[in-house]
Each structure stands twice: as C-alpha cells, then as structure tokens.
Design a protein around this motif. Sequence first.
Motif, PDB file in Angstrom:
ATOM      1  N   ALA A   1      54.399  40.113  43.872  1.00  0.00           N
ATOM      2  CA  ALA A   1      55.330  38.977  43.924  1.00  0.00           C
ATOM      3  C   ALA A   1      55.783  38.671  45.348  1.00  0.00           C
ATOM      4  N   SER A   2      55.519  39.565  46.293  1.00  0.00           N
ATOM      5  CA  SER A   2      55.926  39.360  47.685  1.00  0.00           C
ATOM      6  C   SER A   2      54.954  38.474  48.463  1.00  0.00           C
ATOM      7  N   ILE A   3      53.774  38.217  47.888  1.00  0.00           N
ATOM      8  CA  ILE A   3      52.702  37.561  48.622  1.00  0.00           C
ATOM      9  C   ILE A   3      52.677  36.062  48.362  1.00  0.00           C
ATOM     10  N   ASP A   4      52.485  35.299  49.430  1.00  0.00           N
ATOM     11  CA  ASP A   4      52.289  33.849  49.339  1.00  0.00           C
ATOM     12  C   ASP A   4      50.855  33.599  48.876  1.00  0.00           C
ATOM     13  N   ARG A   5      50.696  33.109  47.665  1.00  0.00           N
ATOM     14  CA  ARG A   5      49.371  32.855  47.109  1.00  0.00           C
ATOM     15  C   ARG A   5      49.018  31.371  47.112  1.00  0.00           C
ATOM     16  N   SER A   6      49.720  30.601  47.931  1.00  0.00           N
ATOM     17  CA  SER A   6      49.445  29.159  47.975  1.00  0.00           C
ATOM     18  C   SER A   6      48.106  28.843  48.640  1.00  0.00           C
ATOM     19  N   ASP A   7      47.437  29.851  49.216  1.00  0.00           N
ATOM     20  CA  ASP A   7      46.088  29.614  49.770  1.00  0.00           C
ATOM     21  C   ASP A   7      45.017  29.654  48.688  1.00  0.00           C
ATOM     22  N   TYR A   8      45.420  29.955  47.447  1.00  0.00           N
ATOM     23  CA  TYR A   8      44.446  30.043  46.358  1.00  0.00           C
ATOM     24  C   TYR A   8      43.997  28.658  45.912  1.00  0.00           C
ATOM     25  N   SER A   9      42.705  28.522  45.666  1.00  0.00           N
ATOM     26  CA  SER A   9      42.148  27.372  44.954  1.00  0.00           C
ATOM     27  C   SER A   9      40.860  27.845  44.301  1.00  0.00           C
ATOM     28  N   ASP A  10      40.405  27.127  43.282  1.00  0.00           N
ATOM     29  CA  ASP A  10      39.157  27.523  42.623  1.00  0.00           C
ATOM     30  C   ASP A  10      37.993  27.517  43.603  1.00  0.00           C
ATOM     31  N   ALA A  11      38.035  26.595  44.566  1.00  0.00           N
ATOM     32  CA  ALA A  11      36.954  26.509  45.550  1.00  0.00           C
ATOM     33  C   ALA A  11      36.923  27.726  46.468  1.00  0.00           C
ATOM     34  N   ARG A  12      38.044  28.423  46.574  1.00  0.00           N
ATOM     35  CA  ARG A  12      38.134  29.610  47.434  1.00  0.00           C
ATOM     36  C   ARG A  12      38.031  30.879  46.599  1.00  0.00           C
ATOM     37  N   THR A  13      37.088  30.908  45.688  1.00  0.00           N
ATOM     38  CA  THR A  13      36.836  32.097  44.877  1.00  0.00           C
ATOM     39  C   THR A  13      35.340  32.394  44.860  1.00  0.00           C
ATOM     40  N   TYR A  14      35.035  33.643  44.598  1.00  0.00           N
ATOM     41  CA  TYR A  14      33.642  34.035  44.422  1.00  0.00           C
ATOM     42  C   TYR A  14      33.589  35.229  43.476  1.00  0.00           C
ATOM     43  N   TYR A  15      32.765  35.111  42.442  1.00  0.00           N
ATOM     44  CA  TYR A  15      32.564  36.176  41.462  1.00  0.00           C
ATOM     45  C   TYR A  15      31.226  36.858  41.733  1.00  0.00           C
ATOM     46  N   HIS A  16      31.184  38.175  41.563  1.00  0.00           N
ATOM     47  CA  HIS A  16      29.899  38.868  41.617  1.00  0.00           C
ATOM     48  C   HIS A  16      29.914  40.060  40.667  1.00  0.00           C
ATOM     49  N   ASP A  17      28.720  40.592  40.390  1.00  0.00           N
ATOM     50  CA  ASP A  17      28.591  41.678  39.419  1.00  0.00           C
ATOM     51  C   ASP A  17      28.068  42.954  40.069  1.00  0.00           C
ATOM     52  N   ALA A  18      28.338  43.135  41.360  1.00  0.00           N
ATOM     53  CA  ALA A  18      27.839  44.312  42.067  1.00  0.00           C
ATOM     54  C   ALA A  18      28.371  45.613  41.462  1.00  0.00           C
ATOM     55  N   SER A  19      29.552  45.562  40.858  1.00  0.00           N
ATOM     56  CA  SER A  19      30.147  46.755  40.258  1.00  0.00           C
ATOM     57  C   SER A  19      29.585  47.054  38.874  1.00  0.00           C
ATOM     58  N   GLY A  20      28.777  46.146  38.341  1.00  0.00           N
ATOM     59  CA  GLY A  20      28.224  46.313  37.001  1.00  0.00           C
ATOM     60  C   GLY A  20      28.770  45.326  35.997  1.00  0.00           C
ATOM     61  N   LYS A  21      29.846  44.640  36.381  1.00  0.00           N
ATOM     62  CA  LYS A  21      30.383  43.576  35.534  1.00  0.00           C
ATOM     63  C   LYS A  21      30.848  42.433  36.421  1.00  0.00           C
ATOM     64  N   MET A  22      30.761  41.223  35.885  1.00  0.00           N
ATOM     65  CA  MET A  22      31.141  40.055  36.670  1.00  0.00           C
ATOM     66  C   MET A  22      32.646  40.050  36.895  1.00  0.00           C
ATOM     67  N   GLU A  23      33.047  40.014  38.172  1.00  0.00           N
ATOM     68  CA  GLU A  23      34.460  40.062  38.522  1.00  0.00           C
ATOM     69  C   GLU A  23      34.771  39.064  39.631  1.00  0.00           C
ATOM     70  N   LEU A  24      36.000  38.580  39.625  1.00  0.00           N
ATOM     71  CA  LEU A  24      36.497  37.772  40.742  1.00  0.00           C
ATOM     72  C   LEU A  24      36.797  38.713  41.890  1.00  0.00           C
ATOM     73  N   MET A  25      36.105  38.544  43.001  1.00  0.00           N
ATOM     74  CA  MET A  25      36.289  39.459  44.124  1.00  0.00           C
ATOM     75  C   MET A  25      36.797  38.767  45.388  1.00  0.00           C
ATOM     76  N   HIS A  26      36.387  37.550  45.633  1.00  0.00           N
ATOM     77  CA  HIS A  26      36.885  36.812  46.793  1.00  0.00           C
ATOM     78  C   HIS A  26      37.877  35.773  46.297  1.00  0.00           C
ATOM     79  N   LEU A  27      39.065  35.760  46.882  1.00  0.00           N
ATOM     80  CA  LEU A  27      40.040  34.741  46.516  1.00  0.00           C
ATOM     81  C   LEU A  27      40.975  34.505  47.695  1.00  0.00           C
ATOM     82  N   GLY A  28      41.428  33.272  47.816  1.00  0.00           N
ATOM     83  CA  GLY A  28      42.269  32.906  48.940  1.00  0.00           C
ATOM     84  C   GLY A  28      41.448  32.650  50.188  1.00  0.00           C
ATOM     85  N   ALA A  29      42.127  32.207  51.233  1.00  0.00           N
ATOM     86  CA  ALA A  29      41.458  31.779  52.461  1.00  0.00           C
ATOM     87  C   ALA A  29      40.874  32.953  53.238  1.00  0.00           C
ATOM     88  N   TYR A  30      39.677  32.736  53.779  1.00  0.00           N
ATOM     89  CA  TYR A  30      39.049  33.652  54.729  1.00  0.00           C
ATOM     90  C   TYR A  30      39.000  32.965  56.093  1.00  0.00           C
TER      91      TYR A  30
END
Length: 206
Positions: free
Chosen positions: A25-54
């Motif tokens: 709750a301390s973090i400003d998450r206003s940098d989030y958007s769907d366009a700033r996400t990336y899912y991958h299954d490197a761990s064995g299941k599809m997960e949201l791993m990249h989110l927010g601005a880079y």
Amino acid sequence: MKYIFVAGAPGSKWSSVVKNIYHSASIDRSDYSDARTYYHDASGKMELMHLGAYFDPGMEFGDFFDNLDQYTKEQCETEFDRPFSGSDIRIIKSHVFAHHLEFIKRTWPDCAIVLVHRSSDSCLGWWVKCGHFDITYPDYSKYYENLRQMSRIISAQNQAIESGMNQWTGHDVYSNLELAQVLALDPPLDQYAQNYAQADIKVKII
C-alpha cells in the motif's frame, strides 16, 4: 523517501523482486497500464512478471540513463516522474543504474537502492527462457541489439552490481517481507511471498 531505485541485469529476476513489493500500500502504482505488462511461463506456469514502467536506453522511459550522471537532479526527476500521477513511493527500475550507483547515492541520499544479482550465465539463460527479444514489454531490441551484445552487457552490469554490494554497507535481505520491512513499506500481500534463496537471487539494499 520519494523513490526506490532498483538495479539488476536482464534475467536477474529483478522483475520478480519488484513485483513482490509493488502491491504494498506504500507504493505508487500509477505507472501501471495493460500495455506495460508482460506474461511468461519460464517458471512452468504463465505469470505476470513485468509490470509498471521500465527505464533504460531504447525503452519507453530513461533513454538517456546510460549517461545519467551527465544530467541534473531536476532533469532526472522529470524523467522518473513521467509515468506516475500518484503521490506514494515510486519504484524506478533500470538495468543501467548498475553503472551509476555512486551518482544515485550522492544525488538522492535519502532513497534506497535495491541491488539484485545472479550469475551472468544464469541471467542470460533465464532471459532467453523468458522470451529474449520477443519480450513485448519492455523493448530490449534497440540498446541490447543481439545475444552477443546482451551477454556482454549482462556481464558488465553484474560486475558493477557485485562491486556495489561489496563497496557499500547496507542490508542483505532474504525475502520480500524483509525487503519491505527494511524499506519501511507496508507489508505486501501474502500471495506475493518470495524467498530469495529459493529463487536463486541475492538482494541487497544500499
């Protein structure tokens, strides 16, 4: 503390370190958007791993960050703040921060830097497994160019991060809960629990 700076080479699993405190709750998450996400299954299941601005050269933000120390504090903060509209603590993550640790510490002495480290071979292998140049966000193609260049840059960034870990006193942390505690953040939700040893990563706050 206005910012938390995060540095880690591609494939260091630094995105998981960020993700697992991002929902505090301390973090400003206003940098989030769907366009700033990336899912991958490197761990064995599809997960949201990249989110927010880079922030990195060739990416959506931070194009000049390979020369960060040649800019003023005000110019840097203007770029840091571009993706945000909230008022809480902002996570600013860039691979090339690895080469500007002294400048960041001097310029923002009240802000923490979170360093994430794995071996360079592990980083490159994991990054390739996560999608390599097919990763849709962020865009690695412009600055990192090809696998040979990526391997060279990962090694240089890891060397700089390891040097920073050895140079500065700070806090070695072993879980995202401990990371949040040292950073004085509200604890993340239980579903984001992460043990760094189990994830094969080393994390230090300087």
